[in-house]
Design a protein around this motif. Structure first.
Motif, PDB file in Angstrom:
ATOM      1  N   ALA B  32       0.805  -1.218   0.000  1.00 21.84           N
ATOM      2  CA  ALA B  32       0.000   0.000   0.000  1.00 21.84           C
ATOM      3  C   ALA B  32       0.840   1.272   0.000  1.00 21.84           C
ATOM      4  CB  ALA B  32      -0.936   0.004   1.204  1.00 21.84           C
ATOM      5  N   ALA B  33       2.146   1.124   0.203  1.00 22.26           N
ATOM      6  CA  ALA B  33       2.968   2.325   0.326  1.00 22.26           C
ATOM      7  C   ALA B  33       2.854   3.203  -0.918  1.00 22.26           C
ATOM      8  CB  ALA B  33       4.422   1.926   0.555  1.00 22.26           C
ATOM      9  N   ASP B  34       2.603   4.481  -0.708  1.00 21.26           N
ATOM     10  CA  ASP B  34       2.366   5.390  -1.823  1.00 21.26           C
ATOM     11  C   ASP B  34       3.622   5.725  -2.601  1.00 21.26           C
ATOM     12  OD1 ASP B  34      -0.388   7.404  -0.574  1.00 21.26           O
ATOM     13  OD2 ASP B  34      -0.247   5.379  -1.380  1.00 21.26           O
ATOM     14  N   THR B  35       4.776   5.487  -2.003  1.00 19.68           N
ATOM     15  CA  THR B  35       6.008   5.829  -2.695  1.00 19.68           C
ATOM     16  C   THR B  35       6.498   4.659  -3.540  1.00 19.68           C
ATOM     17  OG1 THR B  35       7.243   5.092  -0.778  1.00 19.68           O
ATOM     18  CG2 THR B  35       6.756   7.446  -0.933  1.00 19.68           C
ATOM     19  N   ARG B  36       5.670   3.638  -3.614  1.00 24.67           N
ATOM     20  CA  ARG B  36       6.119   2.433  -4.303  1.00 24.67           C
ATOM     21  C   ARG B  36       5.101   2.056  -5.376  1.00 24.67           C
ATOM     22  NH1 ARG B  36       8.508  -2.801  -2.443  1.00 24.67           N
ATOM     23  NH2 ARG B  36       7.367  -4.419  -3.516  1.00 24.67           N
ATOM     24  N   ILE B  37       5.569   1.768  -6.585  1.00 21.48           N
ATOM     25  CA  ILE B  37       4.660   1.240  -7.601  1.00 21.48           C
ATOM     26  C   ILE B  37       5.160  -0.118  -8.066  1.00 21.48           C
ATOM     27  CG2 ILE B  37       3.702   3.399  -8.487  1.00 21.48           C
ATOM     28  CD1 ILE B  37       5.829   3.220 -10.746  1.00 21.48           C
ATOM     29  N   ARG B  38       4.217  -0.912  -8.570  1.00 19.89           N
ATOM     30  CA  ARG B  38       4.582  -2.231  -9.088  1.00 19.89           C
ATOM     31  C   ARG B  38       4.381  -2.250 -10.601  1.00 19.89           C
ATOM     32  NH1 ARG B  38       0.208  -5.262  -6.446  1.00 19.89           N
ATOM     33  NH2 ARG B  38       0.933  -7.092  -7.583  1.00 19.89           N
ATOM     34  N   GLY B  64      13.788   8.222  -3.233  1.00 16.20           N
ATOM     35  CA  GLY B  64      12.617   8.252  -2.352  1.00 16.20           C
ATOM     36  C   GLY B  64      11.459   7.457  -2.912  1.00 16.20           C
ATOM     37  N   PHE B  65      11.558   7.071  -4.171  1.00 16.90           N
ATOM     38  CA  PHE B  65      10.490   6.265  -4.758  1.00 16.90           C
ATOM     39  C   PHE B  65      11.010   4.877  -5.097  1.00 16.90           C
ATOM     40  CE2 PHE B  65       9.207  10.628  -5.802  1.00 16.90           C
ATOM     41  CZ  PHE B  65       7.972  10.637  -5.185  1.00 16.90           C
ATOM     42  N   ASP B  66      10.107   3.947  -5.081  1.00 21.05           N
ATOM     43  CA  ASP B  66      10.518   2.570  -5.329  1.00 21.05           C
ATOM     44  C   ASP B  66       9.645   1.956  -6.424  1.00 21.05           C
ATOM     45  OD1 ASP B  66      11.907   0.269  -5.079  1.00 21.05           O
ATOM     46  OD2 ASP B  66      10.811  -0.468  -3.325  1.00 21.05           O
ATOM     47  N   VAL B  67      10.264   1.177  -7.290  1.00 17.76           N
ATOM     48  CA  VAL B  67       9.520   0.447  -8.310  1.00 17.76           C
ATOM     49  C   VAL B  67       9.827  -1.036  -8.140  1.00 17.76           C
ATOM     50  CG1 VAL B  67       9.115   0.108 -10.773  1.00 17.76           C
ATOM     51  CG2 VAL B  67       9.744   2.372  -9.917  1.00 17.76           C
ATOM     52  N   ALA B  68       8.765  -1.835  -8.017  1.00 16.42           N
ATOM     53  CA  ALA B  68       8.958  -3.279  -7.899  1.00 16.42           C
ATOM     54  C   ALA B  68       8.600  -3.924  -9.226  1.00 16.42           C
ATOM     55  CB  ALA B  68       8.080  -3.834  -6.781  1.00 16.42           C
ATOM     56  N   GLY B  69       9.539  -4.646  -9.805  1.00 18.42           N
ATOM     57  CA  GLY B  69       9.274  -5.333 -11.068  1.00 18.42           C
ATOM     58  C   GLY B  69       8.818  -6.762 -10.805  1.00 18.42           C
ATOM     59  N   GLU B  70       7.791  -7.189 -11.527  1.00 16.88           N
ATOM     60  CA  GLU B  70       7.334  -8.580 -11.414  1.00 16.88           C
ATOM     61  C   GLU B  70       7.225  -9.141 -12.821  1.00 16.88           C
ATOM     62  OE1 GLU B  70       3.600  -8.582  -9.320  1.00 16.88           O
ATOM     63  OE2 GLU B  70       4.371  -7.162  -7.843  1.00 16.88           O
ATOM     64  N   THR B  71       7.791 -10.303 -13.044  1.00 11.59           N
ATOM     65  CA  THR B  71       7.758 -10.855 -14.390  1.00 11.59           C
ATOM     66  C   THR B  71       7.473 -12.341 -14.374  1.00 11.59           C
ATOM     67  OG1 THR B  71       8.988 -11.137 -16.439  1.00 11.59           O
ATOM     68  CG2 THR B  71      10.263 -11.188 -14.417  1.00 11.59           C
ATOM     69  N   ILE B  72       6.901 -12.821 -15.462  1.00  9.96           N
ATOM     70  CA  ILE B  72       6.512 -14.220 -15.589  1.00  9.96           C
ATOM     71  C   ILE B  72       6.348 -14.488 -17.089  1.00  9.96           C
ATOM     72  CG2 ILE B  72       4.000 -13.881 -15.522  1.00  9.96           C
ATOM     73  CD1 ILE B  72       3.865 -16.114 -13.455  1.00  9.96           C
ATOM     74  N   GLY B  73       6.375 -15.740 -17.519  1.00 14.46           N
ATOM     75  CA  GLY B  73       6.226 -16.050 -18.946  1.00 14.46           C
ATOM     76  C   GLY B  73       4.812 -15.777 -19.444  1.00 14.46           C
ATOM     77  N   ASP B 317      -6.218  -0.290  -9.546  1.00 10.18           N
ATOM     78  CA  ASP B 317      -5.725  -0.516  -8.190  1.00 10.18           C
ATOM     79  C   ASP B 317      -4.513   0.352  -7.838  1.00 10.18           C
ATOM     80  OD1 ASP B 317      -7.687  -2.381  -7.915  1.00 10.18           O
ATOM     81  OD2 ASP B 317      -6.394  -4.091  -8.371  1.00 10.18           O
ATOM     82  N   THR B 318      -4.129   1.279  -8.721  1.00 10.69           N
ATOM     83  CA  THR B 318      -2.941   2.084  -8.435  1.00 10.69           C
ATOM     84  C   THR B 318      -3.220   3.067  -7.292  1.00 10.69           C
ATOM     85  OG1 THR B 318      -1.280   3.582  -9.333  1.00 10.69           O
ATOM     86  CG2 THR B 318      -3.521   3.828 -10.188  1.00 10.69           C
ATOM     87  N   LYS B 319      -2.175   3.278  -6.462  1.00 15.08           N
ATOM     88  CA  LYS B 319      -2.322   4.219  -5.344  1.00 15.08           C
ATOM     89  C   LYS B 319      -1.660   5.550  -5.692  1.00 15.08           C
ATOM     90  CE  LYS B 319      -4.039   1.416  -2.068  1.00 15.08           C
ATOM     91  NZ  LYS B 319      -3.916   0.175  -2.789  1.00 15.08           N
ATOM     92  N   ASN B 320      -0.787   5.519  -6.688  1.00 11.24           N
ATOM     93  CA  ASN B 320      -0.028   6.720  -7.017  1.00 11.24           C
ATOM     94  C   ASN B 320       0.060   6.891  -8.531  1.00 11.24           C
ATOM     95  OD1 ASN B 320       1.744   8.823  -7.216  1.00 11.24           O
ATOM     96  ND2 ASN B 320       3.141   8.057  -5.624  1.00 11.24           N
ATOM     97  N   PRO B 321      -1.039   7.320  -9.159  1.00  6.22           N
ATOM     98  CA  PRO B 321      -1.054   7.416 -10.619  1.00  6.22           C
ATOM     99  C   PRO B 321      -0.031   8.420 -11.160  1.00  6.22           C
ATOM    100  CG  PRO B 321      -3.060   8.342  -9.683  1.00  6.22           C
ATOM    101  CD  PRO B 321      -2.345   7.660  -8.564  1.00  6.22           C
ATOM    102  N   GLU B 322       0.285   9.493 -10.391  1.00  6.87           N
ATOM    103  CA  GLU B 322       1.263  10.473 -10.868  1.00  6.87           C
ATOM    104  C   GLU B 322       2.629   9.805 -11.060  1.00  6.87           C
ATOM    105  OE1 GLU B 322      -0.991  11.477  -8.565  1.00  6.87           O
ATOM    106  OE2 GLU B 322      -2.008  12.752 -10.046  1.00  6.87           O
ATOM    107  N   LEU B 323       3.047   9.089 -10.042  1.00  7.09           N
ATOM    108  CA  LEU B 323       4.335   8.409 -10.121  1.00  7.09           C
ATOM    109  C   LEU B 323       4.321   7.366 -11.244  1.00  7.09           C
ATOM    110  CD1 LEU B 323       7.166   7.970  -8.899  1.00  7.09           C
ATOM    111  CD2 LEU B 323       6.157   6.212  -7.433  1.00  7.09           C
ATOM    112  N   ALA B 324       3.212   6.633 -11.335  1.00  8.16           N
ATOM    113  CA  ALA B 324       3.114   5.577 -12.341  1.00  8.16           C
ATOM    114  C   ALA B 324       3.205   6.164 -13.749  1.00  8.16           C
ATOM    115  CB  ALA B 324       1.811   4.802 -12.157  1.00  8.16           C
TER     116      ALA B 324
END
Lengths: 297, 430
Positions: B32-38, B64-73, B317-324
């Motif tokens: 839920a952290a606002d400084t983080r996008i996936r 100060g911002f974090d991006v989490a990458g998730e990948t799959i085939g 479901d985004t919490k931070n559309p500006e950052l995204a």
């Protein structure tokens, strides 16, 4: 009532992890899937109640449902007897007091442990592929073998052979059963000059009946639930031409490829009922052919 | 072993059999952290490596911002996506395919990007057609992160050895037949001219468009059995003349894996792909490859089209559309990031980015860009988005193609049955 709870509380406390698991991971999802089987749900919106429509479509309109039953039943009917016959044969050979029997038992059990793995399914694919090991051997005899896995007429049989090869766990159970047959019976038979075949059919088989019955039930249920090997060998969708469309593969595709959770749930319950019916019939008929030594009526 | 009696056996059985029907639901914990996008994408090793590098660049530029990458085939991607959507736990940014875009928009899973134009998102250098491909109901829901088109990849060495000269952009189906036959005749035994397309829905779609129909129109199947018959007859001639491999060989690659395609294994001199796969195919081969269009119908309509190969979309479901959207913007405009991404996901939609990439292209990347530029005037319009159930229709096509190629059903019956089946699949899915 209160006394009952106080006295049993520690017991329930110890049971809690199992109870939680049972209610949240088994019973809960099962009831939800029963509800979903009467709905249409694509996992994104809300489920819509459609009554028996999913079951109606399944039995009346869905050709692939019948194809999947055809594939699954053919497999069960071929693979279960083949595996059990093979397991019993090896068990009888191993029962003859071979030295270092532990090594052989472990060795023969190995394929069953490996068999469930993805690696073996991939290996199997390579063995029966058009340029695989089987055809490489056949070519030495001047035979150009077909594409065993790619041809819908032969693909299912490669899986039956795979099932046969994984005879380990029923073999161990047979072996334990054989050990329980009193040797006096065989000695008496020898004195009466009964042939080996006669001994097998008149002593071994009847006394092994409860174990055989146990194996038949377990292996049949297992066979109905066949998934991972078929999934790998068929590219995950029952190909070629639906010849490997096992019930479970069809169910998985409906649920997770086409997102028809309602229909997939209906399929799952149909499978449960099929397995349940089969088991009930087996138990009902068993009293005519399974003899329990310690049974009292 | 203890002897088993009937009751013990029954107890064991009940515990064992119960679990069949339970469908498991998995979901990962919500962040839920606002400084983080996936960011969630379907990938391959090379794509994942590039994407994680880009994520690191973005994080360094935006402390100060974090991006989490998730990948799959690809195979598991849509399953995971559906479960996350159902669990209201979608990544902020997801990779989207043209086929599924409309479904997800209509289910309300994606957010329009229009309000971020000129603020966090700058698309001034984008091709108009590339933007249009991501519009649904007049709003932009998906950002084009690469375009591609169908391509017939050919082995230049085998072509040269057979002494074949042809125009890879203009050639027609009769020429393709002759060339494939000639290749089979002049190459060593076991090497054929072309991969059999009997089970290939992509080549079939182009075939039907060359004959004035689209596969689907107005959410229904528009293709007709007569065209499918002629298609299958054409490939039957290829097969029977030896220009394409035998049926048994062709059904060995039902998974349509790049590594098992005829051109890569050396079984044939031509295989069909998407143009963003040119670089990948070349990396698997020693021989130099060339790119040709799918052969045209003489006097027919264009069969090919340029299609957005991938999109990036913002989820509800985004919490931070500006950052995204800022992340999205850097992805398609930032010189350092676009240089890392290169052409791996397709040709970039921004003309400025393309110009910047030009001088540093590898040989196979250049083949890809040159091909893309050469086909511009020979392609038709992007067909309307396929209806729900299109993926299932493709699977049905492969099934029926398998029956046809193995002679388990006649071409006439197979074609009629497939069109029927396709119509009922689409009807059921809608």
């Amino acid at each position: 009532m209160r006394k009952f709870f106080v006295r049993n509380l520690p017991g329930y406390a110890f049971l809690t992890p199992w109870l939680l698991g049972f209610f949240l991971l088994a019973l809960g999802p099962m009831l939800i899937s029963l509800y979903l089987s009467f709905t249409k749900w694509d996992m994104v919106g809300d489920p819509q109640w459609v009554g028996l429509a999913q079951y109606e479509y399944m039995f009346l309109k869905d050709k692939r449902f019948w194809q999947s039953l055809d594939v699954t039943f053919t497999y069960v009917i071929l693979a279960v007897p083949a595996r059990l016959a093979f397991a019993l044969m090896i068990a009888i050979v191993l029962d003859k007091g071979i030295r270092k029997i532990g090594i052989y038992r472990a060795l023969y059990y190995l394929p069953s442990i490996l068999g469930a793995s993805i690696a073996i399914a991939i290996l199997w694919r390579e063995i029966f592929n058009i340029d695989g090991v089987v055809n490489a051997v056949l070519i030495n005899f001047g035979i150009q073998g077909p594409n065993w896995i790619g041809n819908p007429d032969t693909s299912l049989y490669t899986l039956v052979v795979l099932a046969m090869w994984q005879f380990g766990s029923p073999m161990l159970i047979f072996l334990a059963g054989l050990r329980n047959i009193p040797t006096e019976l065989y000695e008496a038979a020898e004195i009466d000059a009964a042939s080996k075949a006669k001994q097998f059919f008149s002593i071994t088989l009847p006394l092994l009946a409860p174990v055989l019955f146990f194996n038949i039930i377990l292996q049949t249920i297992e066979a109905f639930k066949t998934f991972s090997s078929a999934f790998i060998i068929s590219n995950g969708d029952g190909s070629p031409a639906d010849s490997l469309l096992f019930f479970t593969i069809y169910l998985f595709n409906e649920a997770f490829t086409y997102f028809r959770m309602g229909y997939a749930s209906a399929l799952a319950w149909t499978l449960l009922i099929i397995i349940g019916l089969f088991t009930a019939v087996s138990f009902y008929t068993s009293k005519y052919w399974v003899y329990y030594e310690n049974e009292r009526d | 072993m203890k002897k088993i009696n009937r009751r013990q056996l029954l107890q064991g059985m009940v515990t064992g059999a119960g679990c069949v029907a339970a469908a498991s639901m998995f979901g990962s914990a919500a962040f839920a952290a606002d400084t983080r996008i996936r960011h969630f994408w379907w990938g391959n090793p090379s794509r994942d490596e590039r994407t994680y590098k880009v994520i690191d660049l973005f994080k360094n530029a935006n402390p100060g911002f974090d991006v989490a990458g998730e990948t799959i085939g690809w195979g598991d991607y849509w399953t995971k996506m559906a479960t996350q959507t159902a669990g209201k736990n979608m990544a902020d940014l997801v990779q989207m395919d043209y086929r599924f875009l409309f479904e997800y928009v209509h289910r309300g899973a994606l957010l329009p990007l229009d309000e971020y134009f000129g603020k966090t998102l700058h698309l001034e250098d984008f091709d108009k057609s590339a933007i249009a491909g991501g519009m649904v109901d007049g709003k932009l829901y998906a950002l084009n992160i690469g375009s591609n088109s169908q391509v017939m990849i050919y082995n230049k060495r085998l072509f040269a050895e057979a002494g074949i000269e042809f125009d890879p952009i203009k050639w027609n189906q009769a020429e393709q037949m002759d060339i494939a036959k000639k290749l089979s005749a002049s190459t060593p035994k076991g090497v054929h001219g072309i991969d059999d397309a009997t089970m290939n829905p992509i080549v079939w779609e182009a075939w039907t468009q060359q004959r004035g129909k689209t596969f689907y129109a107005d959410g229904k199947v528009q293709a007709v059995a007569a065209d499918l018959e002629s298609f299958w007859e054409y490939w039957k001639e290829m097969r029977e003349s030896g220009a394409a491999p035998s049926a048994d060989v062709s059904v060995a690659n039902l998974g349509f894996k790049m590594t098992e395609s005829g051109i890569v294994t050396g079984a044939t001199a031509m295989s069909q792909f998407w143009s963003n796969q040119i670089v990948g195919v070349q990396s698997l081969m020693k021989d130099e490859i060339g790119a040709a269009m799918l052969a045209h119908k003489k006097g027919g309509m264009p069969g090919q089209f340029i299609k957005p190969s991938m999109f990036m979309a913002l989820t509800r479901d985004t919490k931070n559309p500006e950052l995204a959207t800022k992340y999205m913007n850097a992805w398609v405009n930032d010189p350092a990031q676009t240089a890392i991404l290169g052409l791996e996901r397709g040709v970039p939609a921004s003309s400025k980015v393309r110009a910047a990439l030009e001088p540093n292209l590898t040989v196979s990347e250049k083949v890809s860009v040159d091909y893309f530029n050469a086909i511009q005037s020979s392609v038709g319009p992007l067909p309307p988005p396929p209806p729900k159930g299109a993926g299932e229709v493709n699977a049905a096509f492969i099934r029926m193609g398998t029956n046809v190629i193995l002679g388990r059903i006649s071409i006439k019956d197979g074609a009629a049955e497939f069109i029927d089946e396709a119509s009922s699949i689409v009807e059921r899915a809608s």
